[in-house]
Each structure stands twice: as C-alpha cells, then as structure tokens.
Write a protein that holds these residues in place. Structure first.
Motif, short mmCIF file in Angstrom:
data_model
loop_
_atom_site.label_atom_id
_atom_site.label_comp_id
_atom_site.label_asym_id
_atom_site.label_seq_id
_atom_site.Cartn_x
_atom_site.Cartn_y
_atom_site.Cartn_z
N SER A 80 0.84 -1.20 0.00
CA SER A 80 0.00 0.00 0.00
C SER A 80 0.87 1.25 0.00
O SER A 80 2.01 1.23 0.49
CB SER A 80 -0.92 0.03 1.23
N PRO A 81 0.35 2.36 -0.52
CA PRO A 81 1.09 3.63 -0.45
C PRO A 81 1.23 4.12 0.98
O PRO A 81 0.42 3.79 1.86
CB PRO A 81 0.22 4.60 -1.27
N VAL A 82 2.28 4.90 1.21
CA VAL A 82 2.45 5.60 2.47
C VAL A 82 2.45 7.10 2.18
O VAL A 82 2.62 7.51 1.04
CB VAL A 82 3.75 5.19 3.18
N GLU A 83 2.25 7.91 3.20
CA GLU A 83 2.14 9.36 2.99
C GLU A 83 3.45 10.06 3.32
O GLU A 83 4.13 9.72 4.29
CB GLU A 83 1.00 9.90 3.87
N LEU A 84 3.82 11.02 2.48
CA LEU A 84 5.00 11.85 2.72
C LEU A 84 4.73 13.24 2.19
O LEU A 84 4.48 13.42 0.99
CB LEU A 84 6.23 11.25 2.01
N HIS A 85 4.74 14.24 3.07
CA HIS A 85 4.46 15.62 2.69
C HIS A 85 3.15 15.75 1.91
O HIS A 85 3.06 16.49 0.92
CB HIS A 85 5.61 16.21 1.87
N GLY A 86 2.14 15.00 2.33
CA GLY A 86 0.84 15.08 1.69
C GLY A 86 0.75 14.35 0.36
O GLY A 86 -0.28 14.46 -0.33
N ARG A 87 1.78 13.59 0.02
CA ARG A 87 1.80 12.85 -1.26
C ARG A 87 1.85 11.35 -0.96
O ARG A 87 2.60 10.91 -0.08
CB ARG A 87 3.03 13.26 -2.08
N PRO A 88 1.10 10.54 -1.71
CA PRO A 88 1.24 9.10 -1.56
C PRO A 88 2.54 8.62 -2.19
O PRO A 88 2.93 9.07 -3.28
CB PRO A 88 0.02 8.53 -2.28
N VAL A 89 3.23 7.71 -1.51
CA VAL A 89 4.52 7.18 -1.95
C VAL A 89 4.41 5.67 -2.07
O VAL A 89 3.86 5.00 -1.20
CB VAL A 89 5.64 7.56 -0.98
#
Length: 308
Positions: A80-89
């Motif tokens: 699954s994606p993770v969040e970084l600075h409001g962006r999915p990674v």
C-alpha cells in the motif's frame, strides 16, 4: 512542489533499501523530479511520490493489481502507499529502462505481448476507470487556458472538437471494458535482473477498466505521423495479435478501431508540446511542428464514428 520532497523521499528510499538488504551498495539517484512526480532510487529500491491530489485508496487498488500480475506488471515492494508531505509514496524494485539511444533495440514485440496479456487478465472489481481520455482532456484544457493565442492552438482545438465524446472523457468508451494500462509508451517498460531479464510494464497511475485500444493508440499515432518506423509498428501490431490481444481485429484493417484514439493521442501530445514551448518562451521544434501539422490534416479526413 514541496521544496524538501526529494531529500525526504531519498531518505525514505534508503530506509526501505536497508530494510531489504544486510549489505547495501548505497547507490542513489533522482530518476525524475517534476510537478506531478518525483522518483528516486537507492540501490535496488525505487520510491515514487505520486501527483498531488492522487486518491490513496484508488492508488492502493492499482498497486494491488500490479502485485497480482507479476509477469506483466512490475510488482511493488510494499502492498500500500504511504504518505509523505501530503503525497502518496509507493516502493518498487529497480530495473533497467529502454535505451532511448538505441531505437533498433526497442522491445516492441515484448511490449505488445505484455499489453495483450494485460488486456486478457481478469478485471478486478472496484478498480477505478482507466484515465487515458481524462488525461488527454486535461492536456487540451491546459492548452486552452495557457496557450490559446499560440498559432498552433487553433488546429489542435479544432481537431479535438471533432473527436467523439468518449475519447474526450465525456462519455464511457464503446465496447466491453478490459484491464488497461492507460498511458503506454516505451518509457513504461523496465527489464529486471540484468540484460537477459524479462521486460515488465511499470507505472500504475492510470491503470483501470477501459477500452484496450487506447494502449495501442500512442504507437499508432507515432506511426501515422511518421515518427515510428513502419517495420517497428508492424512488428508491434503482429506481436499483439499473435498474443491474442483483443483491442483490434485478429486480421484485416486495424484502423477501423485505432483511428479515433490515435487522433486523440496526437492532439494530446501536440497540446503538451505547445503548452511547454509557450511556458519556456521558445519556438516549436521540428517534431512538435510535425505533430501540429498532423492535427491540422485531421480536418480534411474526418474521424469515423463508432458505427462506421
């Protein structure tokens, strides 16, 4: 664009790489850094920050499809994606891309076979629609908003207006939906495990149910505009048909279904070119001019309707 996103993403990629390997060569690089995408590499791990506004739930569903088709799509390193600075990674294995400096070695047959296998795969429930027509419409809208006074804008907008509503993202596409990539070009291929490894499709951002002919439309457009060698196009088409691809008839004239989406991809590519040229304050180059000329020629040969 968040100023510290690349450095933060690089740190995340290093953490992910070190979690997977006891010994790490710590080879690091920024592979892409644009307004909509940042991609960094650390050793054999790639971290991608997706576009602002990307729905993380929809992206997670697309990533799950890649995990379930490991021989067609590059499988993710995390589910699954993770969040970084409001962006999915998302995290992916590193692979070798197609060499743009060696067009004769481009894997057109392999790409066609992968697309056919993708189009024949079971369509997962709950997957958001393929975003190809939506992206084309956004490119034309940006041209209209930022570069409408450019001399090339008028033939592009005229050609776009004459296309059927489905390729402009205004109506559902005709025919049964298939699992589609949504943004196929040679940059969406990597080779795993060295020179002899298999080619795989990457980039699931536009993946979803839709009309599979869209995935063939960009190479078709390049061929029609004289930008793709005829032999490469015919090898691509033959390999797709040999693999049972459902986007075009098994024999006979493929342009009865290819013509309309190929025109749409031509307009999209030209619109992006003009918009970027205006933003940079430069003239169109020869390739960009040829795309605009192709759009102008469309008016003299109207696109067939789905019933033709």
């Amino acid at each position: 664009m968040t100023p510290d996103l690349p450095s933060a993403l690089t740190a995340r990629a290093a953490q992910a790489a070190h979690a997977r390997a006891v010994a790490c060569a710590c080879v690091a690089a920024t592979l892409a850094h644009r307004e909509d995408t940042t991609v960094v590499r650390h050793a054999a791990t790639v971290a991608k920050a997706h576009a602002p506004g990307t729905d993380p739930v929809e992206l997670a569903r697309r990533v799950a499809v890649a995990a379930g088709l490991p021989g067609v799509l590059l499988p993710p390193l995390a589910p699954s994606p993770v969040e970084l600075h409001g962006r999915p990674v998302t995290y992916w294995p590193y692979g070798t891309p197609v060499d743009p400096g060696d067009p004769d070695a481009a894997p057109w047959e392999e790409a066609a076979t992968l697309l056919a296998r993708l189009h024949l795969a079971p369509l997962p429930s709950g997957l958001p629609p393929m975003r190809g027509p939506e992206k084309a419409a956004r490119a034309v809208a940006l041209l209209r908003d930022t570069a409408s006074r450019h001399p090339a804008a008028a033939p592009l907008l005229d050609a776009w207006a004459e296309l059927p509503p489905w390729v402009r993202g205004e109506e559902p596409a005709p025919g049964p939906a298939r699992l589609c990539h949504g943004d196929f070009h040679l940059g969406q291929l990597i080779r795993r495990a060295g020179p002899g490894g298999p080619w795989l499709l990457i980039d699931v951002d536009d993946l979803g149910p839709g009309t599979p002919v869209w995935d063939l439309a960009r190479p078709a457009a390049w061929y029609a505009c004289g930008m793709l060698d005829p032999d490469a196009w015919h090898r691509f088409l033959a390999a797709y048909r040999a693999a049972g691809g459902p986007a075009v008839p098994a024999d006979g004239d493929p342009w009865t279904v290819l013509d309309v989406p190929a025109r749409a991809l031509t307009v999209q590519t030209a619109a992006r070119a003009v918009t970027k040229a205006v933003a940079a304050g430069r003239a169109l180059d020869e390739v960009e001019e040829s795309l605009v000329d192709a759009c102008a020629r469309m008016r003299s040969a109207p696109a067939p309707s789905p019933a033709d």
